[in-house]
Write an enzyme that holds these catalytic residues in place. Sequence first.
Site, PDB file in Angstrom:
ATOM      1  N   SER A   1      -9.552   0.752  -1.112  1.00 50.17           N
ATOM      2  CA  SER A   1      -8.490   0.692  -1.902  1.00 50.17           C
ATOM      3  C   SER A   1      -7.380  -0.573  -1.280  1.00 50.17           C
ATOM      4  O   SER A   1      -6.993  -1.020  -0.921  1.00 50.17           O
ATOM      5  CB  SER A   1      -7.654   2.042  -1.411  1.00 50.17           C
ATOM      6  OG  SER A   1      -7.580   1.070  -0.070  1.00 50.17           O
TER       7      SER A   1
ATOM      8  N   GLY B   1     -10.328   4.469   3.167  1.00 53.27           N
ATOM      9  CA  GLY B   1     -11.097   3.653   2.655  1.00 53.27           C
ATOM     10  C   GLY B   1     -11.789   2.542   1.810  1.00 53.27           C
ATOM     11  O   GLY B   1     -10.201   1.747   1.718  1.00 53.27           O
TER      12      GLY B   1
ATOM     13  N   GLU C   1      -4.847  -8.563   9.450  1.00 53.17           N
ATOM     14  CA  GLU C   1      -5.643  -7.827  10.386  1.00 53.17           C
ATOM     15  C   GLU C   1      -7.200  -8.319  11.075  1.00 53.17           C
ATOM     16  O   GLU C   1      -6.797  -8.008  11.874  1.00 53.17           O
ATOM     17  CB  GLU C   1      -5.998  -6.173   9.815  1.00 53.17           C
ATOM     18  CG  GLU C   1      -4.586  -5.377   9.521  1.00 53.17           C
ATOM     19  CD  GLU C   1      -3.540  -4.937  11.001  1.00 53.17           C
ATOM     20  OE1 GLU C   1      -3.993  -5.496  11.499  1.00 53.17           O
ATOM     21  OE2 GLU C   1      -2.243  -4.909  10.490  1.00 53.17           O
TER      22      GLU C   1
ATOM     23  N   ARG D   1      -7.199 -10.236   1.802  1.00 54.85           N
ATOM     24  CA  ARG D   1      -6.865 -11.184   2.127  1.00 54.85           C
ATOM     25  C   ARG D   1      -7.323 -11.878   3.113  1.00 54.85           C
ATOM     26  O   ARG D   1      -7.589 -12.638   3.897  1.00 54.85           O
ATOM     27  CB  ARG D   1      -5.082 -10.477   3.007  1.00 54.85           C
ATOM     28  CG  ARG D   1      -3.731  -9.911   2.144  1.00 54.85           C
ATOM     29  CD  ARG D   1      -2.508  -9.696   3.096  1.00 54.85           C
ATOM     30  NE  ARG D   1      -3.456  -8.465   3.651  1.00 54.85           N
ATOM     31  CZ  ARG D   1      -2.938  -6.938   3.307  1.00 54.85           C
ATOM     32  NH1 ARG D   1      -2.526  -6.741   1.564  1.00 54.85           N
ATOM     33  NH2 ARG D   1      -2.573  -6.673   4.125  1.00 54.85           N
ATOM     34  N   ASN D   2      -8.538 -10.163   4.249  1.00 55.12           N
ATOM     35  CA  ASN D   2      -9.538 -11.340   5.238  1.00 55.12           C
ATOM     36  C   ASN D   2     -10.105 -12.354   4.347  1.00 55.12           C
ATOM     37  O   ASN D   2     -10.384 -13.240   5.141  1.00 55.12           O
ATOM     38  CB  ASN D   2      -9.919 -10.172   6.019  1.00 55.12           C
ATOM     39  CG  ASN D   2      -8.820  -9.630   6.453  1.00 55.12           C
ATOM     40  OD1 ASN D   2      -8.362  -9.517   7.528  1.00 55.12           O
ATOM     41  ND2 ASN D   2      -8.731  -8.272   6.136  1.00 55.12           N
TER      42      ASN D   2
ATOM     43  N   ARG E   1      12.028   0.079   6.100  1.00 54.92           N
ATOM     44  CA  ARG E   1      13.323  -0.775   7.202  1.00 54.92           C
ATOM     45  C   ARG E   1      14.014  -1.695   6.754  1.00 54.92           C
ATOM     46  O   ARG E   1      15.268  -1.330   7.464  1.00 54.92           O
ATOM     47  CB  ARG E   1      12.171  -0.638   8.354  1.00 54.92           C
ATOM     48  CG  ARG E   1      13.019  -1.052   9.386  1.00 54.92           C
ATOM     49  CD  ARG E   1      12.119  -2.162  10.640  1.00 54.92           C
ATOM     50  NE  ARG E   1      11.387  -0.990  10.892  1.00 54.92           N
ATOM     51  CZ  ARG E   1      10.935   0.355  11.864  1.00 54.92           C
ATOM     52  NH1 ARG E   1      12.571   0.345  12.240  1.00 54.92           N
ATOM     53  NH2 ARG E   1      10.229   0.487  11.873  1.00 54.92           N
TER      54      ARG E   1
ATOM     55  N   ALA F   1      -4.154  -2.113  -3.141  1.00 51.75           N
ATOM     56  CA  ALA F   1      -2.754  -1.129  -3.863  1.00 51.75           C
ATOM     57  C   ALA F   1      -2.763  -2.063  -4.837  1.00 51.75           C
ATOM     58  O   ALA F   1      -2.315  -1.198  -5.651  1.00 51.75           O
ATOM     59  CB  ALA F   1      -1.856  -1.772  -2.331  1.00 51.75           C
TER      60      ALA F   1
ATOM     61  N   LYS G   1     -14.252  -3.875   9.958  1.00 58.56           N
ATOM     62  CA  LYS G   1     -14.302  -4.673   8.276  1.00 58.56           C
ATOM     63  C   LYS G   1     -13.615  -5.992   7.947  1.00 58.56           C
ATOM     64  O   LYS G   1     -14.118  -6.815   7.519  1.00 58.56           O
ATOM     65  CB  LYS G   1     -14.711  -3.440   6.970  1.00 58.56           C
ATOM     66  CG  LYS G   1     -13.339  -2.950   6.453  1.00 58.56           C
ATOM     67  CD  LYS G   1     -12.364  -3.786   5.453  1.00 58.56           C
ATOM     68  CE  LYS G   1     -10.583  -2.863   5.971  1.00 58.56           C
ATOM     69  NZ  LYS G   1     -10.111  -3.382   5.199  1.00 58.56           N
TER      70      LYS G   1
ATOM     71  N   TRP H   1       0.955  -0.791  -0.037  1.00 63.05           N
ATOM     72  CA  TRP H   1      -0.064  -0.364  -0.220  1.00 63.05           C
ATOM     73  C   TRP H   1       0.883   1.032  -0.153  1.00 63.05           C
ATOM     74  O   TRP H   1       0.660   2.695  -0.918  1.00 63.05           O
ATOM     75  CB  TRP H   1      -0.765  -0.141   1.031  1.00 63.05           C
ATOM     76  CG  TRP H   1      -1.930   1.093   1.215  1.00 63.05           C
ATOM     77  CD1 TRP H   1      -2.320   1.990   2.305  1.00 63.05           C
ATOM     78  CD2 TRP H   1      -2.637   2.149   0.112  1.00 63.05           C
ATOM     79  NE1 TRP H   1      -3.556   2.437   2.119  1.00 63.05           N
ATOM     80  CE2 TRP H   1      -3.651   3.202   1.221  1.00 63.05           C
ATOM     81  CE3 TRP H   1      -2.838   2.153  -1.026  1.00 63.05           C
ATOM     82  CZ2 TRP H   1      -3.913   3.877   0.041  1.00 63.05           C
ATOM     83  CZ3 TRP H   1      -3.013   2.575  -1.836  1.00 63.05           C
ATOM     84  CH2 TRP H   1      -4.276   3.831  -1.344  1.00 63.05           C
TER      85      TRP H   1
END
Length: 331
Positions: free
Chosen positions: A136, A134, A279, A253-254, A30, A138, A189, A11
Amino acid sequence: MNITILGAGAWGTALAMSLADRHSVMLWGRDAAVMQEAEQRRENTVYLPGFRLPDSLSLSSDFSAAIAHVGTDGLLLVATSLAGLRPLAMQLQPYAIPNIVWLCKGFEADTHLLPHQIVREVLGNDIPAGALSGPSFAQEVAQGLPCALAIASDNAALRELVVSAVHGPSMRIYSTDDVIGVEVGGAVKNILAIATGIIDGLKLGMNARAALITRGLVEITRFGVALGGRTETFMGLAGMGDLILTCTGDLSRNRKVGLGLAQGKKLEQIVTELGHVAEGVRCAQAVRSLAAERGIDMPITNAVAAVLFDGDLPREMVGRLLARDARNEMA
């Protein structure tokens, strides 16, 4: 405008690509090896393979240089996962930053705090801060396909700055001061997307999917209003919009977690296949606990959490939801 994006995942990379044609953008990651390879190949092969990075986009693993790039009037965007938000905010403490806007969604696992609460706890209340959220994916943003997001902040000047910076030919930005509503919508969500994946994986049909998404929106709204959000926010991009995309999109992914559970896979196997924890898995435990503490009725969330953490089977989840007492639709 000078813009720094902290976090070179999918993202963060996609947003950097979207902004690089009209701003001076630096993308910080990183992992020095990942950033060096991305610089050499002009492609983020680890997190967003298949997309050429614009020549105008600067890449760096030097944190101080990335913060210096923002200057006194630029924009600082944080595109880490929620788990990485607190460590990154702590890393920012020595620096004089003009603002901070985060893109992560969820509740912190141990504290059950929302992103804005984490930022305020670590960085204080004086820095203009907000959430950009919102519907979206990636990959679609990287392709330049149309997208609409909401910037939520209690600072009107920051809202205007984000709109002027991010709003572009393929991306519309709307503004609101309901930070809690936007953050709750973006977090809960993900749990409902797991539930929808289970419904789809069990081949229960589109009627069942539509019913679950609709009742899920009621659940998000009930929870969000109890935490201080406004009802109308959940009818917007960070509520209904993000819910529809995450529950129905093949890139979600969820939703893939739910599909895997319906196929009889263990959560550990699904996480291994995804490469990281979605998540919604982290969020389900936090939301279940918060709802129980506050006496908020969250049947879908509780059912998903029971599958994820208590050993319930996906079909048991569906049966439990269908066996609930009849009630007024708006109750």
